[in-house]
Design a protein around this motif. Sequence first.
Motif, PDB file in Angstrom:
ATOM      1  N   LEU A   1       0.841  -1.198   0.000  1.00  0.00           N
ATOM      2  CA  LEU A   1       0.000   0.000   0.000  1.00  0.00           C
ATOM      3  C   LEU A   1       0.875   1.245   0.000  1.00  0.00           C
ATOM      4  CD1 LEU A   1      -2.818   1.378   0.359  1.00  0.00           C
ATOM      5  CD2 LEU A   1      -2.418   1.212   2.834  1.00  0.00           C
ATOM      6  N   SER A   2       0.583   2.191  -0.874  1.00  0.00           N
ATOM      7  CA  SER A   2       1.325   3.452  -0.910  1.00  0.00           C
ATOM      8  C   SER A   2       0.455   4.578  -0.382  1.00  0.00           C
ATOM      9  CB  SER A   2       1.773   3.782  -2.336  1.00  0.00           C
ATOM     10  OG  SER A   2       2.367   5.076  -2.372  1.00  0.00           O
ATOM     11  N   LEU A   3       1.001   5.350   0.545  1.00  0.00           N
ATOM     12  CA  LEU A   3       0.336   6.538   1.078  1.00  0.00           C
ATOM     13  C   LEU A   3       1.049   7.808   0.635  1.00  0.00           C
ATOM     14  CD1 LEU A   3      -0.267   5.377   4.780  1.00  0.00           C
ATOM     15  CD2 LEU A   3      -1.863   5.252   2.854  1.00  0.00           C
ATOM     16  N   ALA A   4       1.945   7.706  -0.336  1.00  0.00           N
ATOM     17  CA  ALA A   4       2.833   8.821  -0.680  1.00  0.00           C
ATOM     18  C   ALA A   4       2.063  10.071  -1.084  1.00  0.00           C
ATOM     19  CB  ALA A   4       3.796   8.398  -1.786  1.00  0.00           C
ATOM     20  N   ASP A   5       1.124   9.948  -2.005  1.00  0.00           N
ATOM     21  CA  ASP A   5       0.402  11.126  -2.475  1.00  0.00           C
ATOM     22  C   ASP A   5      -0.464  11.720  -1.372  1.00  0.00           C
ATOM     23  OD1 ASP A   5       1.565  10.843  -4.944  1.00  0.00           O
ATOM     24  OD2 ASP A   5      -0.152   9.851  -5.870  1.00  0.00           O
ATOM     25  N   GLU A   6      -1.108  10.846  -0.601  1.00  0.00           N
ATOM     26  CA  GLU A   6      -1.931  11.332   0.506  1.00  0.00           C
ATOM     27  C   GLU A   6      -1.082  12.049   1.541  1.00  0.00           C
ATOM     28  OE1 GLU A   6      -4.438   9.319   4.167  1.00  0.00           O
ATOM     29  OE2 GLU A   6      -4.606   8.407   2.175  1.00  0.00           O
ATOM     30  N   ASN A   7       0.083  11.496   1.855  1.00  0.00           N
ATOM     31  CA  ASN A   7       0.957  12.120   2.851  1.00  0.00           C
ATOM     32  C   ASN A   7       1.447  13.484   2.378  1.00  0.00           C
ATOM     33  OD1 ASN A   7       0.753  10.021   4.687  1.00  0.00           O
ATOM     34  ND2 ASN A   7       2.565   8.957   3.928  1.00  0.00           N
ATOM     35  N   LEU A   8       1.760  13.603   1.095  1.00  0.00           N
ATOM     36  CA  LEU A   8       2.208  14.891   0.571  1.00  0.00           C
ATOM     37  C   LEU A   8       1.099  15.929   0.688  1.00  0.00           C
ATOM     38  CD1 LEU A   8       4.222  16.729  -0.865  1.00  0.00           C
ATOM     39  CD2 LEU A   8       3.450  15.752  -3.050  1.00  0.00           C
ATOM     40  N   ALA A   9      -0.128  15.550   0.322  1.00  0.00           N
ATOM     41  CA  ALA A   9      -1.246  16.490   0.422  1.00  0.00           C
ATOM     42  C   ALA A   9      -1.497  16.895   1.872  1.00  0.00           C
ATOM     43  CB  ALA A   9      -2.495  15.870  -0.192  1.00  0.00           C
ATOM     44  N   LEU A  10      -1.402  15.939   2.797  1.00  0.00           N
ATOM     45  CA  LEU A  10      -1.604  16.240   4.211  1.00  0.00           C
ATOM     46  C   LEU A  10      -0.491  17.135   4.758  1.00  0.00           C
ATOM     47  CD1 LEU A  10      -2.785  12.723   5.402  1.00  0.00           C
ATOM     48  CD2 LEU A  10      -4.144  14.831   5.505  1.00  0.00           C
ATOM     49  N   MET A  11       0.742  16.872   4.352  1.00  0.00           N
ATOM     50  CA  MET A  11       1.842  17.717   4.802  1.00  0.00           C
ATOM     51  C   MET A  11       1.690  19.140   4.265  1.00  0.00           C
ATOM     52  SD  MET A  11       4.559  18.250   6.533  1.00  0.00           S
ATOM     53  CE  MET A  11       5.117  16.629   7.080  1.00  0.00           C
ATOM     54  N   ASP A  12       1.259  19.268   3.029  1.00  0.00           N
ATOM     55  CA  ASP A  12       1.041  20.584   2.441  1.00  0.00           C
ATOM     56  C   ASP A  12       0.002  21.366   3.258  1.00  0.00           C
ATOM     57  OD1 ASP A  12       1.214  22.702   0.718  1.00  0.00           O
ATOM     58  OD2 ASP A  12       0.593  21.606  -1.057  1.00  0.00           O
ATOM     59  N   ARG A  13      -1.096  20.706   3.582  1.00  0.00           N
ATOM     60  CA  ARG A  13      -2.129  21.357   4.384  1.00  0.00           C
ATOM     61  C   ARG A  13      -1.616  21.697   5.783  1.00  0.00           C
ATOM     62  NH1 ARG A  13      -6.937  17.523   4.665  1.00  0.00           N
ATOM     63  NH2 ARG A  13      -7.546  19.092   6.216  1.00  0.00           N
ATOM     64  N   TRP A  14      -0.842  20.799   6.350  1.00  0.00           N
ATOM     65  CA  TRP A  14      -0.288  21.030   7.692  1.00  0.00           C
ATOM     66  C   TRP A  14       0.595  22.274   7.688  1.00  0.00           C
ATOM     67  CZ3 TRP A  14       2.371  16.429  10.743  1.00  0.00           C
ATOM     68  CH2 TRP A  14       2.477  16.762  12.095  1.00  0.00           C
ATOM     69  N   LEU A  15       1.461  22.389   6.704  1.00  0.00           N
ATOM     70  CA  LEU A  15       2.353  23.544   6.629  1.00  0.00           C
ATOM     71  C   LEU A  15       1.580  24.833   6.370  1.00  0.00           C
ATOM     72  CD1 LEU A  15       5.247  21.879   4.633  1.00  0.00           C
ATOM     73  CD2 LEU A  15       5.403  22.753   6.972  1.00  0.00           C
ATOM     74  N   ASP A  16       0.566  24.779   5.518  1.00  0.00           N
ATOM     75  CA  ASP A  16      -0.259  25.965   5.287  1.00  0.00           C
ATOM     76  C   ASP A  16      -0.916  26.427   6.582  1.00  0.00           C
ATOM     77  OD1 ASP A  16       0.330  26.173   2.597  1.00  0.00           O
ATOM     78  OD2 ASP A  16      -1.464  25.109   1.929  1.00  0.00           O
ATOM     79  N   ALA A  17      -1.399  25.464   7.361  1.00  0.00           N
ATOM     80  CA  ALA A  17      -2.049  25.810   8.622  1.00  0.00           C
ATOM     81  C   ALA A  17      -1.052  26.391   9.620  1.00  0.00           C
ATOM     82  CB  ALA A  17      -2.730  24.574   9.212  1.00  0.00           C
ATOM     83  N   ILE A  18       0.166  25.861   9.642  1.00  0.00           N
ATOM     84  CA  ILE A  18       1.200  26.409  10.531  1.00  0.00           C
ATOM     85  C   ILE A  18       1.491  27.855  10.153  1.00  0.00           C
ATOM     86  CG2 ILE A  18       3.633  26.245  11.192  1.00  0.00           C
ATOM     87  CD1 ILE A  18       3.358  23.179  10.691  1.00  0.00           C
ATOM     88  N   ASN A  19       1.625  28.127   8.854  1.00  0.00           N
ATOM     89  CA  ASN A  19       1.922  29.482   8.401  1.00  0.00           C
ATOM     90  C   ASN A  19       0.784  30.446   8.704  1.00  0.00           C
ATOM     91  OD1 ASN A  19       4.409  28.712   7.416  1.00  0.00           O
ATOM     92  ND2 ASN A  19       3.693  28.410   5.326  1.00  0.00           N
TER      93      ASN A  19
END
Length: 761
Positions: A606-624
């Motif tokens: 199972l690959s979660l790579a694309d999902e993890n990238l999208a979640l990290m992007d949202r996480w960083l946007d929220a931090i900023n």
Amino acid sequence: MNAPITRKRCPYPLDRSLRQRAVRYTAGIALATVLSACSGPDETRTTASVPDITHLSLEVVSSQPHLVTGGSALIAVRHDGSSDRLPSLTLNSNSVALPAQAEIRNDEHGTTIRFLLEGLADGNNSLTADAGESSASLTLTNYPITGPVISGPHQQPYLCIDELTPRADGQARRFAIGNGEFLDSAARDDNCALPTRVDYVYRSQGQEGFQPLPADGQADDIMLTETSTGEEVPFIVRVETGTINRAIYQIAMLHDPASAAPSALTANAAWNQRLLYTFGGGCESGYFQGTSTGGVLRESVLARGYAVASSTLNVNAQGGCNDVLSAETAMMVKEHFTKYYGEPVHTIGSGASGGAMQQLLIAGAYPGILDGLLVGLTFSDAVTYFADSQECAGPWRNYVNNTANTLSDDTKAAVGGWPNWYLCDVSLGERPDRISPFDCTAEIPAELHYHPQNNPAGIRCSIYDGMRNIFGQYPHPDSSINRSVASSPHDNVGVQYGLEALNQGLIDKALFLDINENFGGWDIDYQRTTERTQGDPQAIRIAYETGRITNGAAGLSRVPIIDDRPYLDHEGNFHASVYSFTTRARLERDNDHANNYVIRRHPASLSLADENLALMDRWLDAINAANDEMPLLERIATSRPAELSDDCFTADGERIVEPAVFDTSRLFDNTEGRCNQLYPPHAGLRLVAGGPLTNDVMKCQLKPIDYEDYRVEFSVEEKARLEAAFPDGVCDWSRPGVGQSSNQTWLSFGPSPVNRYQADN
């Protein structure tokens, strides 16, 4: 009254003392001159406000001003006047015209002018901006694009791509562009530098993978893609290939060649303003340029509008397992990207195994290069990993493979807490010995390899010899071998191997005593010794102080981390899941929590790579977007997307949300909870010896033998044997290791004098 200028994000945090020295005085007025590319993501800079006088500041956008490379820098001039008030510029006492392609923006604070400043000389350069009676100045220290900057003298010898040993099939080793062509190594110079080239590939509607774009830029089957910002654009990718810091780098992003060339000063609608920086796996000693990056032609990533960058020195198997060199190279490649493509909103690291090592080490010791980490098949760092792995591959296998010791495979595995004996005997045991000077890769010609008698001056291929700029070196202890060797931090004095296996009844007293009487160690050439290994005290201190051993108190408390763990324990794969837990345990110890660290376990299929990238992007946007007054680690924790948490997935894809837990009281049966029942984590030699879950004690502090620590009764004779095996005492795991400390950040090993590390301090 002072007018604050607040920045949301910080690409390169400097310590406060350096920022405080960034004040200049002009016409009796204190003017803040920014000597860093940032002030820290949660800090506010203040400039003096004087009626009728423009508030003026200078900033290097592309790097820290004392770490500029390549003779150019992206500069921002800010003032509170209108856009028709342009300052005059002076570089090294010479007037500089504002480039015609400068970007000028107005906002509620005034005007910001960005431009690419070129023509910097090597060394210090003075840039001054004047507007009326107000002035701001900035010193930029420039280094050659060939490096080095902070990693110390270049590794020598260093083999360019055309100097590598041919492949097993006799073919030359080459660097593939990604369009079916290869770099022409004949054009390189003495620094392994090759001419920069730009190629285009595209995704075809009818064929899998990327196809080379015809020279006229036309193809009738070009796929369209929709980026994360909603732009629908042709799926055409621009690939830039060049050389920085003696590494071959690549940058890939969506770009239609029919449009204007990419620029930091003009918008590219196809780019979503995010950069993914990839890191490759392995761990070798370096000495050669390499033939691959961490991978930039990531189809699903590029399709969403991300830019992707990497280099050959960001592949751990090629970069010497030297995270300082990898950090320096990533810093320089990112600087180049910022100057010629634009400043990323954030930069996300991505990589597994040795690629995870690099991310954690770089973020811990050089915070700001990476804003978020996507790690997989995680190892906390190289140094502590090789304590476990090399003790298995060397002394433990030597012991059990002695024909006099007839142990079952279950017993052999129990001493290390492994799921099976295969993990130690084959998965680790048959891998190269990374701390051995004889561990040279196939790329390095055999005639260059070190041999104590036949070629004492040859290349020593231990990772510590590869990092001698950091660990230092001393004369070989064998005076007949006339050369220097790197110091090593490895030590196993006082370690009671198999202690928890004894207490759980998995081995008996006789075996426990025999193991610890005969375990032994190794010398500086990784040759077996009957005595335990004594680590070099200075090397141990250096490993902690410089960040070669990760901890939670420095840079890792400043980044969100998603740990993607494909489960391989049951296969006996050396990518054991315990290392996800050791990494998080360091954060928990140093910060009282690890809410910036998420562990996701799943089958390898199972690959979660694309999902993890999208979640990290949202996480960083929220931090900023979060309140800057909140402490950064708290801001990271509270900004985490609600749907992102510790979890695991069944083979059928069912998601189970529960905390990822490693219970040190159940080393041999860690199956509490549904996720641990599916994916039970296992231990290692040091944990079974009683060590902490953080697994970061290189040399333990000793204590007298306390027989209350054992669940067995020793006879008088057995006590005498145990005390003879440990004449100075046994490990006291309740105390920090000898020399253990948090690391300093942004250390230089030369030539940059800023934060220059001195091992003798």
